[in-house]
Motif scaffolding. Structure first.
Motif, PDB file in Angstrom:
ATOM      1  N   PRO A   1     -89.330  38.066   2.007  1.00 49.66           N
ATOM      2  CA  PRO A   1     -87.978  37.766   1.525  1.00 49.66           C
ATOM      3  C   PRO A   1     -87.262  38.965   0.901  1.00 49.66           C
ATOM      4  O   PRO A   1     -86.098  38.863   0.530  1.00 49.66           O
ATOM      5  CB  PRO A   1     -88.229  36.682   0.456  1.00 49.66           C
ATOM      6  N   ASP A   2     -87.938  40.134   0.799  1.00 50.31           N
ATOM      7  CA  ASP A   2     -87.351  41.224   0.008  1.00 50.31           C
ATOM      8  C   ASP A   2     -86.524  42.226   0.814  1.00 50.31           C
ATOM      9  O   ASP A   2     -86.099  43.257   0.295  1.00 50.31           O
ATOM     10  CB  ASP A   2     -88.468  41.962  -0.750  1.00 50.31           C
ATOM     11  N   GLY A   3     -86.312  41.943   2.110  1.00 54.13           N
ATOM     12  CA  GLY A   3     -85.436  42.810   2.906  1.00 54.13           C
ATOM     13  C   GLY A   3     -86.052  44.148   3.291  1.00 54.13           C
ATOM     14  O   GLY A   3     -85.353  45.051   3.738  1.00 54.13           O
ATOM     15  N   ARG A   4     -87.356  44.290   3.165  1.00 56.70           N
ATOM     16  CA  ARG A   4     -87.984  45.575   3.503  1.00 56.70           C
ATOM     17  C   ARG A   4     -87.869  45.885   5.006  1.00 56.70           C
ATOM     18  O   ARG A   4     -87.758  44.956   5.828  1.00 56.70           O
ATOM     19  CB  ARG A   4     -89.468  45.561   3.109  1.00 56.70           C
ATOM     20  N   VAL A   5     -87.875  47.160   5.341  1.00 59.70           N
ATOM     21  CA  VAL A   5     -87.953  47.576   6.750  1.00 59.70           C
ATOM     22  C   VAL A   5     -89.232  48.384   6.878  1.00 59.70           C
ATOM     23  O   VAL A   5     -89.371  49.442   6.251  1.00 59.70           O
ATOM     24  CB  VAL A   5     -86.732  48.429   7.155  1.00 59.70           C
TER      25      VAL A   5
ATOM     26  N   GLY B   1    -100.726  40.332   8.412  1.00 60.11           N
ATOM     27  CA  GLY B   1    -100.339  39.483   9.535  1.00 60.11           C
ATOM     28  C   GLY B   1     -98.869  39.114   9.516  1.00 60.11           C
ATOM     29  O   GLY B   1     -98.455  38.160  10.179  1.00 60.11           O
ATOM     30  N   LEU B   2     -98.059  39.874   8.780  1.00 65.49           N
ATOM     31  CA  LEU B   2     -96.635  39.543   8.667  1.00 65.49           C
ATOM     32  C   LEU B   2     -95.756  40.711   9.119  1.00 65.49           C
ATOM     33  O   LEU B   2     -96.083  41.887   8.873  1.00 65.49           O
ATOM     34  CB  LEU B   2     -96.278  39.211   7.212  1.00 65.49           C
ATOM     35  N   TYR B   3     -94.653  40.377   9.787  1.00 58.50           N
ATOM     36  CA  TYR B   3     -93.627  41.371  10.099  1.00 58.50           C
ATOM     37  C   TYR B   3     -92.740  41.530   8.867  1.00 58.50           C
ATOM     38  O   TYR B   3     -92.620  40.595   8.060  1.00 58.50           O
ATOM     39  CB  TYR B   3     -92.778  40.905  11.290  1.00 58.50           C
ATOM     40  N   ASP B   4     -92.085  42.704   8.768  1.00 55.32           N
ATOM     41  CA  ASP B   4     -91.220  42.947   7.596  1.00 55.32           C
ATOM     42  C   ASP B   4     -90.202  41.822   7.399  1.00 55.32           C
ATOM     43  O   ASP B   4     -89.969  41.370   6.272  1.00 55.32           O
ATOM     44  CB  ASP B   4     -90.528  44.323   7.704  1.00 55.32           C
ATOM     45  N   VAL B   5     -89.629  41.318   8.510  1.00 50.51           N
ATOM     46  CA  VAL B   5     -88.577  40.297   8.388  1.00 50.51           C
ATOM     47  C   VAL B   5     -89.105  38.958   7.864  1.00 50.51           C
ATOM     48  O   VAL B   5     -88.323  38.063   7.546  1.00 50.51           O
ATOM     49  CB  VAL B   5     -87.852  40.055   9.735  1.00 50.51           C
ATOM     50  N   GLN B   6     -90.423  38.809   7.776  1.00 53.60           N
ATOM     51  CA  GLN B   6     -90.990  37.569   7.242  1.00 53.60           C
ATOM     52  C   GLN B   6     -91.129  37.626   5.719  1.00 53.60           C
ATOM     53  O   GLN B   6     -91.462  36.629   5.096  1.00 53.60           O
ATOM     54  CB  GLN B   6     -92.348  37.275   7.890  1.00 53.60           C
TER      55      GLN B   6
ATOM     56  N   PHE C   1     -89.597  38.989  16.721  1.00 52.68           N
ATOM     57  CA  PHE C   1     -89.560  39.881  15.555  1.00 52.68           C
ATOM     58  C   PHE C   1     -88.963  41.265  15.822  1.00 52.68           C
ATOM     59  O   PHE C   1     -89.043  42.142  14.976  1.00 52.68           O
ATOM     60  CB  PHE C   1     -90.967  40.019  14.951  1.00 52.68           C
ATOM     61  N   PHE C   2     -88.333  41.437  17.001  1.00 55.63           N
ATOM     62  CA  PHE C   2     -87.610  42.688  17.249  1.00 55.63           C
ATOM     63  C   PHE C   2     -86.335  42.677  16.410  1.00 55.63           C
ATOM     64  O   PHE C   2     -85.685  41.642  16.274  1.00 55.63           O
ATOM     65  CB  PHE C   2     -87.251  42.815  18.735  1.00 55.63           C
ATOM     66  N   VAL C   3     -85.992  43.836  15.859  1.00 55.81           N
ATOM     67  CA  VAL C   3     -84.755  43.958  15.075  1.00 55.81           C
ATOM     68  C   VAL C   3     -83.997  45.182  15.580  1.00 55.81           C
ATOM     69  O   VAL C   3     -84.590  46.244  15.770  1.00 55.81           O
ATOM     70  CB  VAL C   3     -85.092  44.120  13.563  1.00 55.81           C
ATOM     71  N   GLU C   4     -82.686  45.017  15.803  1.00 52.38           N
ATOM     72  CA  GLU C   4     -81.839  46.156  16.215  1.00 52.38           C
ATOM     73  C   GLU C   4     -81.803  47.186  15.088  1.00 52.38           C
ATOM     74  O   GLU C   4     -82.044  46.843  13.929  1.00 52.38           O
ATOM     75  CB  GLU C   4     -80.392  45.673  16.438  1.00 52.38           C
TER      76      GLU C   4
END
Ligand code: BEZ
Ligand code: FE
Length: 292
Positions: free
Chosen positions: A165-169, A158-163, A107-110
């Motif tokens: 569907p709305d593109g949130r950071v 219990g969710l990461y932003d990338v999980q 779940f790491f994002v650049e």
């Protein structure tokens, strides 16, 4: 088992091992020969049936089918076998009092948001505010200024932003240590969450009576010139999941006191939390030399 049977099995192993003798790349040769020996040893030890072999192939096929750009079931498989953690362990040799490494996770994002010292990585993610502070030093105790500190975590659901569907950071960011190697920021208090378990790996965990839960944690990646990049997490002392983290990522040295604070307790930076309780944790980061 008869001597003849033993001999037939052993000969087959040697023939397959020898088939890699002409491999030009010496490292590939070493890997293929050792893999062959271990794989055959497994098949022979458990006396694998043909039906079980077919089931294993079906499992790997399903693992491939669910894998795409967003879902990496093979890494998850490596994680639940502890193979990811063993690879981290082998490649981050213990060095003096350097902080221990643990799994990177998917779940790491650049290009995470830059936050100032004392800023908030939550970005609107639901969760109890958590003040995180500490120092970055080398193993001689010298402060490391300007270390890049990346942090990321799951929210209260219990969710990461990338999980989503709305593109949130949200619940991720990066900052830099100050001239004395100190850092501080607001995050949210970590909570346990399950690794994705709606695929073959989840079915494997269910069939073996294992939980998909990861112990509550906050991810860190710390980079500084001349020092070994550290990928780690901190865990919450007292969390019941610590003893059976699904990917074997917990190290005793990474379990920290997340100390609950009442709403009346003043925040370290004067932030007004509108009567909410909050938590604080101290984490001193020690980086090993790049090439000891
Ligand atoms: C994580 O901590 O983000 C993670 C690690 C391994 C598998 C799934 C998630
Ligand atoms: Fe995680």
């Amino acid at each position: 088992m008869s001597d003849e049977q033993q001999e037939r099995e052993a000969q087959l192993v040697e023939r397959v091992v020898a088939s890699f003798d002409g491999t030009p790349d010496p490292r590939l040769k070493e890997l293929m020969r050792a893999l062959t020996r271990h794989l055959h040893a497994f098949v022979r030890e458990v006396r694998l049936t043909e039906a079980e072999w077919q089931q294993a192939i079906a499992f790997l096929t399903a693992t491939g089918h669910i894998t795409d750009d967003r879902r990496q079931e093979f890494i998850l498989l490596s994680d639940v076998f502890g193979a990811s953690m063993q690879t981290v362990t082998v490649n981050n040799e213990a060095y003096a009092n350097a902080t221990e490494a643990t799994v990177f996770g998917p779940f790491f994002v650049e290009d995470s948001p830059a936050i100032p010292l004392g800023g908030d990585i939550a970005g609107g993610a639901p969760g109890e505010p958590c003040w995180v502070e500490g120092t970055v030093t080398d193993t001689e105790g010298r402060p490391v200024p300007d270390a890049r500190i990346e942090v990321w975590e799951a929210d209260d659901e219990g969710l990461y932003d990338v999980q989503y569907p709305d593109g949130r950071v949200a619940a991720r960011g990066h900052l830099f240590s100050d001239a004395e190697g100190r850092y501080r920021f607001w995050a949210i208090a970590p909570t346990p969450y399950p690794i994705p378990h709606d695929g073959p790996v989840g079915r494997l965990l269910a069939a073996t009576g294992r939980s998909p839960l990861r112990a509550s944690h906050l991810h860190f990646m710390v980079e500084a010139t001349g020092l070994r990049t550290l990928v780690t997490h901190i865990f919450v002392r007292g969390d019941e999941v610590l003893a059976h983290d699904s990917v074997f990522g917990v190290r005793d040295s990474l379990v920290k006191d997340f100390t609950p604070q009442s709403p009346e307790t003043p925040t370290p930076d004067g932030r007004d939390l509108a009567g909410r309780p909050w938590t604080r944790v101290h984490f001193d980061i020690v980086l090993a030399p790049d090439r000891p």
